[in-house]
Design an enzyme around this catalytic site. Structure first.
Site, short mmCIF file in Angstrom:
data_model
loop_
_atom_site.label_atom_id
_atom_site.label_comp_id
_atom_site.label_asym_id
_atom_site.label_seq_id
_atom_site.Cartn_x
_atom_site.Cartn_y
_atom_site.Cartn_z
N SER A 123 0.82 -1.21 0.00
CA SER A 123 0.00 0.00 0.00
C SER A 123 0.86 1.25 0.00
O SER A 123 1.96 1.28 0.57
CB SER A 123 -0.90 -0.01 1.25
OG SER A 123 -1.51 1.25 1.45
N GLU A 125 0.31 3.49 1.81
CA GLU A 125 0.36 3.91 3.21
C GLU A 125 1.72 3.66 3.84
O GLU A 125 2.02 4.19 4.91
CB GLU A 125 -0.72 3.19 4.02
CG GLU A 125 -2.12 3.73 3.80
CD GLU A 125 -2.29 5.16 4.31
OE1 GLU A 125 -1.61 5.53 5.28
OE2 GLU A 125 -3.09 5.91 3.71
N TYR A 147 -1.77 0.36 10.14
CA TYR A 147 -1.95 -0.29 8.85
C TYR A 147 -0.69 -0.14 8.00
O TYR A 147 -0.16 -1.12 7.46
CB TYR A 147 -3.15 0.34 8.13
CG TYR A 147 -3.43 -0.23 6.76
CD1 TYR A 147 -4.28 -1.32 6.59
CD2 TYR A 147 -2.85 0.33 5.62
CE1 TYR A 147 -4.53 -1.83 5.33
CE2 TYR A 147 -3.10 -0.18 4.36
CZ TYR A 147 -3.93 -1.26 4.22
OH TYR A 147 -4.18 -1.77 2.97
#
Length: 322
Positions: A123, A125, A147
């Site tokens: 991701s 992220e 996450y």
């Protein structure tokens, strides 16, 4: 016949990949937590094509049995706790399922057959609040949530096993990717669904946070195709998968509402309670490496994506109200 094991097969990404691989003649096995629920969640035309089995990310011996029994040539891991608003929920569970569990998969492959290829759905992220834009494979990671931290751990283990054991393991660093199958708690789907509800007279207003927040949004079907291309290379490597275009939440609202003949300004309200400042630099990815090495490029444009999502929600709502 090639065989693929797709974890999280009933989710947005897993279902699009299952669709593409069955069309290519793959035998597709879907690893899921709840077989009955996953079968209901799959598009109807995949229910008799994808073989669903229980996939317990917390149990190494179970993973080994499933891999040994199904004998996949490729494994795609989408099984993870959700992102979006849930990125700070259950940080311990997030660390285990999104991070440590990937090590279990790697260990299971190593125990059963090191020739099995693995593609991990990573991701953007992992970059968190990046200091430079666009973000590339060499951008320093700086996760800002449990996450993102768990995904970064998984990426690190992918690289370690690739170097230490010569395994074909790679990470697809996916930027935001949407579709009509996106969950309603994500902002793009919230916009498309509420725009359709307002068009049908089922709602009047949509409350959102910062409309000037920018994201790099692409189509989920394009992104899982990139993951398949990653698995067809002679050598495993990690790739940023992104459109390279930044658009604001406001732009998404404008395109989605205009597609229905509506002016978003008449219906969308910024909610002070949900307002978060924009990031220091745009969160936008550079997929030059994927374009050069894989020959990949996104097919669905930002505008086409918004229209696709609005049209699907409008159809579903009309069907449910008739």
């Amino acid at each position: 016949m090639n065989a693929a094991l797709i974890t999280g097969a009933s989710g947005q990404d897993g279902s699009y990949l299952a669709e593409q691989l069955t069309a290519k003649g793959y035998r597709v096995v879907g690893g899921v937590r709840d077989v009955a629920r996953a079968r209901d969640a799959l598009p109807s035309y995949l229910r008799d094509v994808v073989e669903l089995i229980v996939w317990d990310m917390s149990d190494l011996s179970s993973l080994q049995r499933v891999i040994a029994t199904t004998k996949p040539t490729e494994i795609y891991n989408f099984a993870a706790y959700a992102s979006g608003a849930a990125m700070f929920d259950d940080p311990l569970g997030m660390a285990d399922i999104n991070g440590v569990a990937v090590t279990r998969i790697l260990e299971a492959i190593r125990a059963v057959d090191t020739k099995i290829k693995l593609c991990q759905a990573s991701s953007r992220e992992i970059f968190g609040e990046a200091l430079a834009s666009p973000q590339t494979e060499s951008t320093p990671p700086n996760p800002r949530s449990p996450y993102g931290a768990a995904k970064l751990y998984a990426d690190s283990m992918i690289r370690i096993y690739r170097r230490r054991y010569g395994m074909y393991a790679c990470s697809a660093i996916l930027f935001n990717h949407e579709s009509p199958r996106r969950g309603v708690d994500f902002v793009t789907r919230k916009i498309s669904r509420e725009a359709a509800r307002i068009k049908l007279g089922l709602a009047q207003e949509l409350h959102l946070g910062n409309l000037d927040t920018q994201r790099d949004w692409g189509f989920a079907g394009d992104y899982v195709h990139a993951m398949w291309l990653m698995m067809q290379q002679d050598k495993a490597d990690d790739y940023v998968i992104a459109t390279g275009e930044a658009h604001t939440v406001r732009e998404f609202c404008e395109v989605a509402f205009a597609h229905l003949g509506l002016n978003y300004r008449d219906h969308v309200r910024e909610d002070a309670a949900s307002f978060r400042p924009s990031e220091p630099v745009p969160l936008v990815g550079c997929s030059a490496k994927a374009r050069q090495d894989l020959g990949w490029e996104p097919k669905v444009s930002f505008r086409e994506l918004a229209h696709m999502m609005v049209d699907a929600d409008l159809r579903d709502l009309r069907a449910s109200t008739n």
